[in-house]
Design a protein around this motif. Sequence first.
Motif, mmCIF file in Angstrom:
data_model
loop_
_atom_site.group_PDB
_atom_site.id
_atom_site.type_symbol
_atom_site.label_atom_id
_atom_site.label_comp_id
_atom_site.label_asym_id
_atom_site.label_seq_id
_atom_site.Cartn_x
_atom_site.Cartn_y
_atom_site.Cartn_z
ATOM 1 N N CYS A 48 1.029 -1.218 0.076
ATOM 2 C CA CYS A 48 -0.007 -0.205 -0.031
ATOM 3 C C CYS A 48 0.903 1.239 0.037
ATOM 4 O O CYS A 48 0.227 2.373 -0.257
ATOM 5 C CB CYS A 48 -1.005 -0.117 1.066
ATOM 6 S SG CYS A 48 -0.064 0.218 2.874
ATOM 7 N N THR A 49 2.181 1.210 -0.011
ATOM 8 C CA THR A 49 2.850 2.097 0.424
ATOM 9 C C THR A 49 2.970 3.428 -0.592
ATOM 10 O O THR A 49 2.836 4.487 -0.261
ATOM 11 C CB THR A 49 4.328 2.052 0.630
ATOM 12 O OG1 THR A 49 4.410 0.967 1.704
ATOM 13 C CG2 THR A 49 5.286 2.971 0.903
ATOM 14 N N GLN A 52 -0.414 5.344 -0.279
ATOM 15 C CA GLN A 52 -0.308 6.040 0.997
ATOM 16 C C GLN A 52 0.680 7.025 0.841
ATOM 17 O O GLN A 52 0.315 8.423 1.237
ATOM 18 C CB GLN A 52 0.405 4.976 2.035
ATOM 19 C CG GLN A 52 -0.272 3.999 2.248
ATOM 20 C CD GLN A 52 -1.601 4.062 3.394
ATOM 21 O OE1 GLN A 52 -2.050 5.094 3.624
ATOM 22 N NE2 GLN A 52 -2.372 2.962 3.763
ATOM 23 N N SER A 55 -1.209 10.006 -1.174
ATOM 24 C CA SER A 55 -2.426 10.722 -0.656
ATOM 25 C C SER A 55 -1.850 11.407 0.492
ATOM 26 O O SER A 55 -2.304 12.510 0.596
ATOM 27 C CB SER A 55 -3.229 9.513 0.208
ATOM 28 O OG SER A 55 -3.832 8.620 -0.799
ATOM 29 N N MET A 75 -6.170 9.991 4.395
ATOM 30 C CA MET A 75 -5.709 8.732 4.313
ATOM 31 C C MET A 75 -6.768 7.536 4.112
ATOM 32 O O MET A 75 -6.351 6.314 3.570
ATOM 33 C CB MET A 75 -4.551 8.404 5.525
ATOM 34 C CG MET A 75 -3.493 9.361 5.606
ATOM 35 S SD MET A 75 -2.514 9.610 4.012
ATOM 36 C CE MET A 75 -1.611 8.093 3.995
ATOM 37 N N ASN A 78 -7.112 4.199 1.643
ATOM 38 C CA ASN A 78 -5.883 3.310 1.444
ATOM 39 C C ASN A 78 -5.756 2.137 2.513
ATOM 40 O O ASN A 78 -5.856 2.435 3.594
ATOM 41 C CB ASN A 78 -4.649 4.135 1.672
ATOM 42 C CG ASN A 78 -4.704 5.341 0.466
ATOM 43 O OD1 ASN A 78 -4.381 4.735 -0.706
ATOM 44 N ND2 ASN A 78 -4.651 6.395 1.056
ATOM 45 N N CYS A 80 -4.316 -1.014 4.153
ATOM 46 C CA CYS A 80 -3.033 -1.487 4.847
ATOM 47 C C CYS A 80 -3.225 -2.941 5.479
ATOM 48 O O CYS A 80 -3.934 -2.980 6.174
ATOM 49 C CB CYS A 80 -2.504 -0.598 5.657
ATOM 50 S SG CYS A 80 -0.769 -1.467 6.465
ATOM 51 N N TYR A 85 -1.495 1.446 10.131
ATOM 52 C CA TYR A 85 -2.197 2.737 10.198
ATOM 53 C C TYR A 85 -1.623 3.830 11.352
ATOM 54 O O TYR A 85 -1.638 5.086 10.838
ATOM 55 C CB TYR A 85 -3.562 2.574 10.479
ATOM 56 C CG TYR A 85 -4.421 1.747 9.403
ATOM 57 C CD1 TYR A 85 -4.632 2.356 7.968
ATOM 58 C CD2 TYR A 85 -4.878 0.422 9.566
ATOM 59 C CE1 TYR A 85 -5.056 1.714 7.150
ATOM 60 C CE2 TYR A 85 -5.537 -0.080 8.526
ATOM 61 C CZ TYR A 85 -5.719 0.310 7.248
ATOM 62 O OH TYR A 85 -6.242 -0.310 6.410
ATOM 63 N N ILE A 88 1.495 5.130 10.048
ATOM 64 C CA ILE A 88 1.210 5.892 8.950
ATOM 65 C C ILE A 88 1.059 7.429 9.218
ATOM 66 O O ILE A 88 1.386 8.401 8.837
ATOM 67 C CB ILE A 88 0.277 5.286 7.835
ATOM 68 C CG1 ILE A 88 0.844 3.878 7.357
ATOM 69 C CG2 ILE A 88 -0.168 6.305 7.051
ATOM 70 C CD1 ILE A 88 -0.122 3.148 6.528
#
Length: 99
Positions: A48-49, A52, A55, A75, A78, A80, A85, A88
Amino acid sequence: GDRPVLSCLTLAAACDGGRVRTVEGGGELLERLRAAFTAEDALQCGFCTPGQLMSALALLERVPQPSREQIVDAMSGNLCRCGAYEGIGRAVARAAEGT
């Protein structure tokens, strides 16, 4: 306009004539985000990076000092799979602080 879209739901044909920016598009703010993601352990499998990061980049370009609520809102969407989370969110806040 300049807004993040979910690449998994966006047909390439819908971007015809538009500008597409990816994590390879770089810049100082994106590098700061990458460093913050590493420092806050905000990436695990890496799936997902890119989404992420993009965004978060769009948020910080729009709101240089976002609140926690603004970060969470920006965020959302998205997913993960590793559940990173919290890391992030900390990484986005850290990048906003410029550290």
